[in-house]
Design a protein around this motif. Structure first.
Motif, PDB file in Angstrom:
ATOM      1  N   GLY A   1       5.586 -14.767  47.660  1.00 47.37           N
ATOM      2  CA  GLY A   1       5.548 -14.336  49.051  1.00 47.37           C
ATOM      3  C   GLY A   1       5.533 -12.835  49.241  1.00 47.37           C
ATOM      4  N   LEU A   2       5.568 -12.083  48.136  1.00 46.09           N
ATOM      5  CA  LEU A   2       5.627 -10.626  48.234  1.00 46.09           C
ATOM      6  C   LEU A   2       4.232 -10.014  48.291  1.00 46.09           C
ATOM      7  CD1 LEU A   2       8.420  -9.842  45.604  1.00 46.09           C
ATOM      8  CD2 LEU A   2       8.680 -10.068  48.078  1.00 46.09           C
ATOM      9  N   SER A   3       4.122  -8.897  48.985  1.00 47.53           N
ATOM     10  CA  SER A   3       2.876  -8.134  48.981  1.00 47.53           C
ATOM     11  C   SER A   3       2.783  -7.372  47.667  1.00 47.53           C
ATOM     12  CB  SER A   3       2.854  -7.143  50.151  1.00 47.53           C
ATOM     13  OG  SER A   3       3.851  -6.138  49.962  1.00 47.53           O
ATOM     14  N   ASN A   4       1.601  -6.827  47.370  1.00 48.63           N
ATOM     15  CA  ASN A   4       1.444  -6.037  46.150  1.00 48.63           C
ATOM     16  C   ASN A   4       2.422  -4.871  46.123  1.00 48.63           C
ATOM     17  OD1 ASN A   4      -0.559  -7.598  45.044  1.00 48.63           O
ATOM     18  ND2 ASN A   4      -2.238  -6.358  45.832  1.00 48.63           N
ATOM     19  N   GLU A   5       2.619  -4.244  47.277  1.00 49.03           N
ATOM     20  CA  GLU A   5       3.538  -3.104  47.352  1.00 49.03           C
ATOM     21  C   GLU A   5       4.968  -3.537  47.048  1.00 49.03           C
ATOM     22  OE1 GLU A   5       4.924   0.371  50.543  1.00 49.03           O
ATOM     23  OE2 GLU A   5       3.309  -1.028  51.038  1.00 49.03           O
ATOM     24  N   GLU A   6       5.361  -4.702  47.565  1.00 52.52           N
ATOM     25  CA  GLU A   6       6.717  -5.203  47.328  1.00 52.52           C
ATOM     26  C   GLU A   6       6.905  -5.629  45.873  1.00 52.52           C
ATOM     27  OE1 GLU A   6       7.801  -7.029  51.735  1.00 52.52           O
ATOM     28  OE2 GLU A   6       6.521  -8.170  50.360  1.00 52.52           O
ATOM     29  N   LYS A   7       5.853  -6.221  45.275  1.00 54.69           N
ATOM     30  CA  LYS A   7       5.926  -6.586  43.859  1.00 54.69           C
ATOM     31  C   LYS A   7       6.089  -5.341  42.997  1.00 54.69           C
ATOM     32  CE  LYS A   7       3.066 -10.764  44.181  1.00 54.69           C
ATOM     33  NZ  LYS A   7       1.767 -11.376  43.819  1.00 54.69           N
ATOM     34  N   LEU A   8       5.304  -4.317  43.317  1.00 54.20           N
ATOM     35  CA  LEU A   8       5.373  -3.073  42.559  1.00 54.20           C
ATOM     36  C   LEU A   8       6.759  -2.457  42.648  1.00 54.20           C
ATOM     37  CD1 LEU A   8       3.985  -0.879  40.920  1.00 54.20           C
ATOM     38  CD2 LEU A   8       3.207   0.151  43.054  1.00 54.20           C
TER      39      LEU A   8
ATOM     40  N   ALA B   1     -15.909  12.281  38.776  1.00 50.04           N
ATOM     41  CA  ALA B   1     -16.396  12.746  40.074  1.00 50.04           C
ATOM     42  C   ALA B   1     -15.334  13.627  40.723  1.00 50.04           C
ATOM     43  CB  ALA B   1     -16.728  11.580  40.996  1.00 50.04           C
ATOM     44  N   ILE B   2     -15.790  14.621  41.456  1.00 51.63           N
ATOM     45  CA  ILE B   2     -14.890  15.446  42.263  1.00 51.63           C
ATOM     46  C   ILE B   2     -14.994  14.943  43.699  1.00 51.63           C
ATOM     47  CG2 ILE B   2     -14.421  17.762  43.130  1.00 51.63           C
ATOM     48  CD1 ILE B   2     -15.556  18.869  40.516  1.00 51.63           C
ATOM     49  N   THR B   3     -13.854  14.612  44.279  1.00 54.37           N
ATOM     50  CA  THR B   3     -13.814  14.045  45.624  1.00 54.37           C
ATOM     51  C   THR B   3     -12.783  14.789  46.471  1.00 54.37           C
ATOM     52  OG1 THR B   3     -12.088  12.433  45.074  1.00 54.37           O
ATOM     53  CG2 THR B   3     -14.379  11.766  44.685  1.00 54.37           C
ATOM     54  N   PRO B   4     -12.795  14.587  47.779  1.00 55.94           N
ATOM     55  CA  PRO B   4     -11.799  15.246  48.637  1.00 55.94           C
ATOM     56  C   PRO B   4     -10.371  14.837  48.283  1.00 55.94           C
ATOM     57  CG  PRO B   4     -13.634  14.435  49.944  1.00 55.94           C
ATOM     58  CD  PRO B   4     -13.812  13.869  48.570  1.00 55.94           C
ATOM     59  N   HIS B   5      -9.444  15.717  48.567  1.00 53.49           N
ATOM     60  CA  HIS B   5      -8.028  15.442  48.331  1.00 53.49           C
ATOM     61  C   HIS B   5      -7.595  14.185  49.091  1.00 53.49           C
ATOM     62  CE1 HIS B   5      -3.807  16.267  47.528  1.00 53.49           C
ATOM     63  NE2 HIS B   5      -3.560  16.050  48.803  1.00 53.49           N
ATOM     64  N   GLY B   6      -6.864  13.311  48.418  1.00 48.80           N
ATOM     65  CA  GLY B   6      -6.370  12.092  49.051  1.00 48.80           C
ATOM     66  C   GLY B   6      -7.264  10.883  48.868  1.00 48.80           C
ATOM     67  N   THR B   7      -8.422  11.078  48.237  1.00 52.05           N
ATOM     68  CA  THR B   7      -9.379   9.976  48.085  1.00 52.05           C
ATOM     69  C   THR B   7      -8.803   8.813  47.290  1.00 52.05           C
ATOM     70  OG1 THR B   7     -11.323  11.412  48.256  1.00 52.05           O
ATOM     71  CG2 THR B   7     -11.615   9.313  47.115  1.00 52.05           C
ATOM     72  N   LEU B   8      -8.172   9.106  46.160  1.00 47.51           N
ATOM     73  CA  LEU B   8      -7.707   8.029  45.282  1.00 47.51           C
ATOM     74  C   LEU B   8      -6.665   7.154  45.966  1.00 47.51           C
ATOM     75  CD1 LEU B   8      -7.987   6.804  42.459  1.00 47.51           C
ATOM     76  CD2 LEU B   8      -6.072   8.233  41.735  1.00 47.51           C
ATOM     77  N   ASP B   9      -5.699   7.767  46.624  1.00 46.52           N
ATOM     78  CA  ASP B   9      -4.662   6.982  47.299  1.00 46.52           C
ATOM     79  C   ASP B   9      -5.256   6.145  48.430  1.00 46.52           C
ATOM     80  OD1 ASP B   9      -2.694   7.944  45.624  1.00 46.52           O
ATOM     81  OD2 ASP B   9      -2.098   9.561  46.971  1.00 46.52           O
ATOM     82  N   ALA B  10      -6.209   6.723  49.155  1.00 49.72           N
ATOM     83  CA  ALA B  10      -6.844   5.985  50.248  1.00 49.72           C
ATOM     84  C   ALA B  10      -7.636   4.795  49.714  1.00 49.72           C
ATOM     85  CB  ALA B  10      -7.756   6.919  51.044  1.00 49.72           C
ATOM     86  N   TYR B  11      -8.308   4.995  48.596  1.00 48.59           N
ATOM     87  CA  TYR B  11      -9.102   3.927  47.972  1.00 48.59           C
ATOM     88  C   TYR B  11      -8.213   2.754  47.573  1.00 48.59           C
ATOM     89  CZ  TYR B  11     -11.497   1.743  43.913  1.00 48.59           C
ATOM     90  OH  TYR B  11     -12.027   0.873  42.988  1.00 48.59           O
ATOM     91  N   TYR B  12      -7.109   3.036  46.893  1.00 46.26           N
ATOM     92  CA  TYR B  12      -6.269   1.948  46.398  1.00 46.26           C
ATOM     93  C   TYR B  12      -5.417   1.291  47.486  1.00 46.26           C
ATOM     94  CZ  TYR B  12      -7.392   2.058  41.455  1.00 46.26           C
ATOM     95  OH  TYR B  12      -8.040   1.929  40.250  1.00 46.26           O
ATOM     96  N   SER B  13      -5.252   1.944  48.617  1.00 44.61           N
ATOM     97  CA  SER B  13      -4.482   1.326  49.706  1.00 44.61           C
ATOM     98  C   SER B  13      -5.391   0.597  50.699  1.00 44.61           C
ATOM     99  CB  SER B  13      -3.667   2.397  50.442  1.00 44.61           C
ATOM    100  OG  SER B  13      -4.514   3.363  51.043  1.00 44.61           O
ATOM    101  N   LYS B  14      -6.685   0.628  50.472  1.00 43.30           N
ATOM    102  CA  LYS B  14      -7.657   0.003  51.371  1.00 43.30           C
ATOM    103  C   LYS B  14      -7.464  -1.512  51.441  1.00 43.30           C
ATOM    104  CE  LYS B  14     -11.744   0.112  53.620  1.00 43.30           C
ATOM    105  NZ  LYS B  14     -12.071   0.941  54.793  1.00 43.30           N
ATOM    106  N   ASN B  15      -7.445  -2.045  52.652  1.00 39.70           N
ATOM    107  CA  ASN B  15      -7.403  -3.502  52.872  1.00 39.70           C
ATOM    108  C   ASN B  15      -6.381  -4.210  51.986  1.00 39.70           C
ATOM    109  OD1 ASN B  15      -9.404  -3.172  54.771  1.00 39.70           O
ATOM    110  ND2 ASN B  15     -11.059  -3.955  53.476  1.00 39.70           N
ATOM    111  N   ASN B  16      -5.125  -3.832  52.156  1.00 42.09           N
ATOM    112  CA  ASN B  16      -4.031  -4.463  51.416  1.00 42.09           C
ATOM    113  C   ASN B  16      -4.228  -4.350  49.905  1.00 42.09           C
ATOM    114  OD1 ASN B  16      -1.548  -5.817  51.261  1.00 42.09           O
ATOM    115  ND2 ASN B  16      -2.541  -7.815  51.081  1.00 42.09           N
ATOM    116  N   ASP B  17      -4.614  -3.152  49.466  1.00 39.74           N
ATOM    117  CA  ASP B  17      -4.721  -2.844  48.025  1.00 39.74           C
ATOM    118  C   ASP B  17      -5.758  -3.704  47.307  1.00 39.74           C
ATOM    119  OD1 ASP B  17      -2.530  -1.256  48.672  1.00 39.74           O
ATOM    120  OD2 ASP B  17      -1.082  -2.677  47.884  1.00 39.74           O
ATOM    121  N   MET B  18      -6.862  -4.018  47.962  1.00 38.11           N
ATOM    122  CA  MET B  18      -7.813  -4.958  47.358  1.00 38.11           C
ATOM    123  C   MET B  18      -8.440  -4.437  46.069  1.00 38.11           C
ATOM    124  SD  MET B  18     -11.178  -4.791  49.827  1.00 38.11           S
ATOM    125  CE  MET B  18     -12.217  -3.336  49.959  1.00 38.11           C
TER     126      MET B  18
END
Length: 230
Positions: free
Chosen positions: A36-43, A183-200
């Motif tokens: 019943g836990l979300s990925n964030e809660e499991k982590l 690749a060089i991307t804007p600051h914050g890209t990686l965190d935004a990518y992995y948090s997209k749509n419930n960490d899909m």
């Protein structure tokens, strides 16, 4: 003290049990309400448990495990990071040099060309990522040796993905081609990518959205993605 990808296809509880020698009671505690836990809660639940083990380890041995940086291929399986994306924090050349003819000369044929100090939301600690192909070393050097790109990395993010052209046993490369894609991307890209749509992307990574299509032959280069869409 171990560390691994909580969201790999393998059962993280069983990996955790094997790596840390969990008792049946400890496994039961981790499994309580697990489904019943979300990925964030499991982590958080597993990270809290690991922090307790680190504390116990320090009290027993006097060694602070938080200062130990695990290495991909040793403490962490290559298979756990295939197609996952990391943020590069530093570049260790491991005494490898590049001469005037762009020839790479490693200090030993038995050691990696160098290492990337990297981090990713899929892991709960920084890691050392060995650079095992000369072209991947040249790509990293092309960023850190170029003043303009080196400055960009300080303000933005240098991302790297491990994805061999042909995957062999245990996540190792089954081909002679290079394996790292940058690749060089804007600051914050990686965190935004992995948090997209419930960490899909934790379970189903799509790294090409960040670093572009993988190129294994011909001109390979560090991509600059100013507007990643994921």
């Amino acid at each position: 003290m171990g560390i691994f990808n909580w969201f790999s296809k393998d059962d993280p509880i069983q990996k955790f049990k094997k790596q840390f020698g969990l008792t049946s009671e400890e496994v039961d505690s981790l499994l309580k309400d697990w489904q019943g836990l979300s990925n964030e809660e499991k982590l958080k639940k597993m990270s809290d448990f690991q922090e307790k083990r680190k504390k116990d380890f320090k009290e027993t041995t006097g060694v602070d495990a938080t200062n130990i940086i695990p290495e991909i291929g040793k403490e962490i399986s290559w298979a756990d990071i295939v197609n996952h994306t990391f943020r590069v924090l530093d570049f260790d050349r491991n005494e490898t040099t590049i001469d005037e003819n762009n020839q790479v000369k490693a200090k030993s044929r038995f050691q990696p060309y160098g290492y990337l100090l990297a981090e990713s939301p899929i892991l709960n600690n920084r890691v050392r990522l060995p650079i095992i192909h000369r072209d991947d070393f040249l790509l990293a050097a092309s960023v850190f040796d170029e003043p303009k790109l080196a400055t960009m990395v300080k303000d933005e993010e240098l991302l790297v993905v491990y994805s061999p052209k042909h995957l062999g046993p245990k996540g190792l490369s089954g081909s002679p081609h290079h394996v790292l894609h940058y690749a060089i991307t804007p600051h914050g890209t990686l965190d935004a990518y992995y948090s997209k749509n419930n960490d899909m992307y934790m379970a189903r990574p799509e790294p090409q959205k960040l670093v572009g299509q993988f190129v294994y032959q011909g001109e390979i280069k560090v991509q600059i993605n100013t507007e990643p869409i994921f």
